[in-house]
Design a protein around this motif. Sequence first.
Motif, PDB file in Angstrom:
ATOM      1  N   CYS A  87       0.672  -1.325   0.151  1.00 35.41           N
ATOM      2  CA  CYS A  87      -0.095   0.088  -0.039  1.00 35.41           C
ATOM      3  C   CYS A  87       0.908   1.074   0.102  1.00 35.41           C
ATOM      4  N   VAL A  88       0.472   2.321  -0.674  1.00 34.25           N
ATOM      5  CA  VAL A  88       1.381   3.500  -1.012  1.00 34.25           C
ATOM      6  C   VAL A  88       0.275   4.609  -0.708  1.00 34.25           C
ATOM      7  N   SER A  89       0.440   5.336   0.230  1.00 35.41           N
ATOM      8  CA  SER A  89      -0.596   6.505   0.508  1.00 35.41           C
ATOM      9  C   SER A  89      -0.685   7.684  -0.496  1.00 35.41           C
ATOM     10  N   ALA A  90      -1.625   8.349  -0.535  1.00 37.66           N
ATOM     11  CA  ALA A  90      -1.629   9.410  -1.467  1.00 37.66           C
ATOM     12  C   ALA A  90      -0.739  10.528  -1.480  1.00 37.66           C
ATOM     13  N   GLU A  91      -0.338  10.915   0.089  1.00 43.62           N
ATOM     14  CA  GLU A  91       0.631  11.682   0.123  1.00 43.62           C
ATOM     15  C   GLU A  91       1.986  11.496  -0.439  1.00 43.62           C
ATOM     16  N   THR A  92       2.429  10.061  -0.283  1.00 44.34           N
ATOM     17  CA  THR A  92       3.750   9.527  -0.673  1.00 44.34           C
ATOM     18  C   THR A  92       3.490   9.748  -2.163  1.00 44.34           C
ATOM     19  N   PHE A  96       6.295  11.748  -4.950  1.00 43.80           N
ATOM     20  CA  PHE A  96       7.065  11.408  -6.101  1.00 43.80           C
ATOM     21  C   PHE A  96       6.590  11.704  -7.503  1.00 43.80           C
ATOM     22  N   HIS A  97       5.186  11.481  -7.667  1.00 48.88           N
ATOM     23  CA  HIS A  97       4.489  11.557  -9.123  1.00 48.88           C
ATOM     24  C   HIS A  97       2.978  12.135  -8.528  1.00 48.88           C
ATOM     25  N   ILE A  98       3.050  13.574  -8.935  1.00 50.12           N
ATOM     26  CA  ILE A  98       1.714  14.002  -8.577  1.00 50.12           C
ATOM     27  C   ILE A  98       0.734  13.478  -9.543  1.00 50.12           C
ATOM     28  N   VAL A 149      11.041   2.602  -5.044  1.00 50.60           N
ATOM     29  CA  VAL A 149       9.653   3.202  -5.110  1.00 50.60           C
ATOM     30  C   VAL A 149       9.348   3.902  -6.355  1.00 50.60           C
ATOM     31  N   THR A 150      10.570   4.832  -6.500  1.00 52.70           N
ATOM     32  CA  THR A 150      10.387   5.874  -7.799  1.00 52.70           C
ATOM     33  C   THR A 150      10.176   4.923  -8.990  1.00 52.70           C
ATOM     34  N   ALA A 151      11.195   3.944  -9.175  1.00 55.74           N
ATOM     35  CA  ALA A 151      11.124   3.042 -10.311  1.00 55.74           C
ATOM     36  C   ALA A 151       9.546   2.428 -10.489  1.00 55.74           C
ATOM     37  N   LEU A 152       9.158   1.842  -9.360  1.00 55.90           N
ATOM     38  CA  LEU A 152       7.679   1.409  -9.383  1.00 55.90           C
ATOM     39  C   LEU A 152       6.722   2.305 -10.073  1.00 55.90           C
ATOM     40  N   LEU A 153       6.783   3.488  -9.362  1.00 54.18           N
ATOM     41  CA  LEU A 153       5.897   4.471  -9.627  1.00 54.18           C
ATOM     42  C   LEU A 153       5.880   5.038 -11.277  1.00 54.18           C
TER      43      LEU A 153
END
Length: 829
Positions: A87-92, A96-98, A149-153
């Motif tokens: 799970c990744v929160s909206a804030e996180t 990274f990627h708005i 995490v950046t790579a995933l997003l």
Amino acid sequence: MERDEDIMMRGTKQEMPGFRFRLLRPEKKRELWNPDFELLFLLRGSGRVSYEDGEVHNLPMGSIFAINRFQICDLDLDEDGLALSLCVSAETIASFHIKLLKCEVKCQSFFYMEDQQEKFDLIRRDMARIFLEMYKNNEEQPIYMKSRVTALLEDLLSYFTSGEKVEQGRGGRERIQRASDYILQHCREEITLEDLADHLYLSRAYISRSFPQYFGVSFREYVTQVRLAHAVQEMHSGATLTEIAYHNGFVNETAMIRAFRKYRGMTPSEYRKQMKYTAEQSEKKGKEREEAAGDHDIFRNLLQYAAVTEQEVETTNESAVSVTAAVNGRKPRVAGHWKRVINAGYAASVLNREVQDELEQLVQELGYELIRVKGILDDDMCVLRRNMWGEIQFCWNYIDEVIDFILSTGAKPLLEFGHMPLLLAKTDPGRTMRPALSSSPRDLAEWRMLIKNLMEHLRERYGINQMRRWIFNPWISGDVITIDGGDEFFETWKASYEEMKRVSPDLVTCLSFGLGPEEHLKAFIETMKEKECVPEIFAFRSFGTVIYGEEEEKMNLIQNNESVNMIVSRDPDFLRNRGEKVKGLLQKAGLGALPVLVDECSSNIWQRDLCNDTCYKAAWLFKNLLENEEALQGIAYFSVNDRLDEVFPARETYHGGFGLFTMNGIPKEVCTALRLLGRMGSRLVKRGDGYFISTEPEKNQSQIYLYNYVHYDMLYRYRHAVNISRTDRYRVFNMGEIRTFSVKLTGLEPGKYCLRLYKVTKEHGSSYDAWVRMGAPERMNRMERAMLCHSADPEYRVWEQETDPEGSLTVQERLEPHETALIEVEQIL
């Protein structure tokens, strides 16, 4: 029953809020929706996923799919199913990627054939590498986690986004979450829009607008889907459809059938048939899956996508340790308590000639004062029987052989009497492979008679003056306090204690506490005082483990017949901290004057910990003995040989046993390290993180001990063996670093010195790594065993070095993780 647990994202110096891994299991229902973005990977088994529009899709093992924020999605896992959720929160995501917050992610691998999985394999890889970084506890490099995490997003944004969604306000999300919580709590009752509006202090119109806006369905449809999700869970039981319908808030069976047709695309009966078919298919493919899984580790299917080799996880980080130590002047004496006691294991093992040879070598080389044996009254020691008239008869032959051998080495015995002989046992709570019972006696008078006769025999054979130099543990470790209860344990222990003291009040007794938590230890000490059986020595055991659930991280154990409900502590200083707790509790109880020793210790209670055969264990030994040698009156490593017979004997030589030697007498790395410790000087110069410096003033010699210890990673601490195998055992540790030590010795007599380096590495001093290079033969002939014995010799270098005019000399050495070294500095006369 195993539980659904959170795996918190820890291990960085600054917490990274908004990341959470969870294990999802069939018996624990996943939320119908989530305010966070979620990515799921099916680790094991099969299942189904259904959406708010009524679409239902089968999930084969290895499926990966995304669930958008607030998207209604019901996950139904079959009996053997297991999924990992990230799970990744909206804030996180916004940090990274708005842009990703405004997009719908359509990542659903189950729609595509096996030859169309290339894009999904990228996401599997990203998820696996995030998980890998998480459990490696990379404290120095949180940037690695962020980059994963950046790579995933980025990959999700590049390959799986479609269309745009309107971002909802924070206040609206909070209100709709309160509404959902209320529905989840009352879904089995009649819920009206008016009830919900009154509870939330909101208007009916606002709630009616909010449900389609956030969930894509109306209020009434959402309530129905919540009820249906609970009903689906009960379809695995034997309950009738009518019972399931009424239990989950449907007005009747027909209403539930309509809901099934609308949102599952089938009737409940058809759904049960599909479940049965899926279960049969899973059973049919079960054997094939087991073979593919190897050691059945649940994370293997995910981590295969990480594509990380041992070379990739080897550290490139380096740090320098600079030490200045004056060897001249008055120095405190090295306590050397670590070599007071050596563990021989069970008494019956000491009858083995190879074990005797190993004990004899170590006593002669290191000067051990005591050889500890346990279980001298176990049934394999043949101490008693009943004749045809029911009378008890005693036989002390094997006990005599064990004690005679110990005395022949020049050491003294530390005798732990238990366990309980079968003929005297009150209950049989189950045995290990050994003939050992943890029961209290059926008749305490018979137990007293056994101890009385044994003690009288020992007095007659060896004499009281000899026995006063020994140590007696009158029964077994206090682990039994959790089996029989404290009263029965202490009554038995006290009976033994009293019979010993009748022979001579001067006999030294020792009471041992096992692996229980601190509150048990506190009660144990209080009972010891209350029962008036305080010994002369208090001992405890340290296997670096804690009861499952005591630590914040909670990853379910791999349950098997070699496991107990314990995990390895995250604390690398477990032995030291445990010792301080024990001494603190004794001090509070008014027993602070009692000597405290560790009668058994190792890095892990797991008898098949493959790391026991590696260089890791040498670094563990250096760290724990050097950092605690003064604080405790004895630290007895467990044990001299892999022969324990508490589990089935292993076929392979390097199977992860506790011993300093393998079953066939090959010294392991930990044995090599122990022998290097035996060269320690008598005076302490300086100690610190990763080093210990001693000196022998009369011989103008100094000894520099260095070690680079790295602790188990989180995944392995919870016994998930996905990253370890018989020939690859170094990928289950935290991310370490190379350490370069620069040690400047001052106060030396000016002149020339001879320096000798002894170093334990994978290439030198490691019989296990030599065995791997040999080809890892399962069975070995005599020549191969002899070669491996020779391979246990450490790396050896010798050179000469001259001091500066002030009598200073600097030594430098570079240590990889798990390496240990001794540098001897001796003046050339």
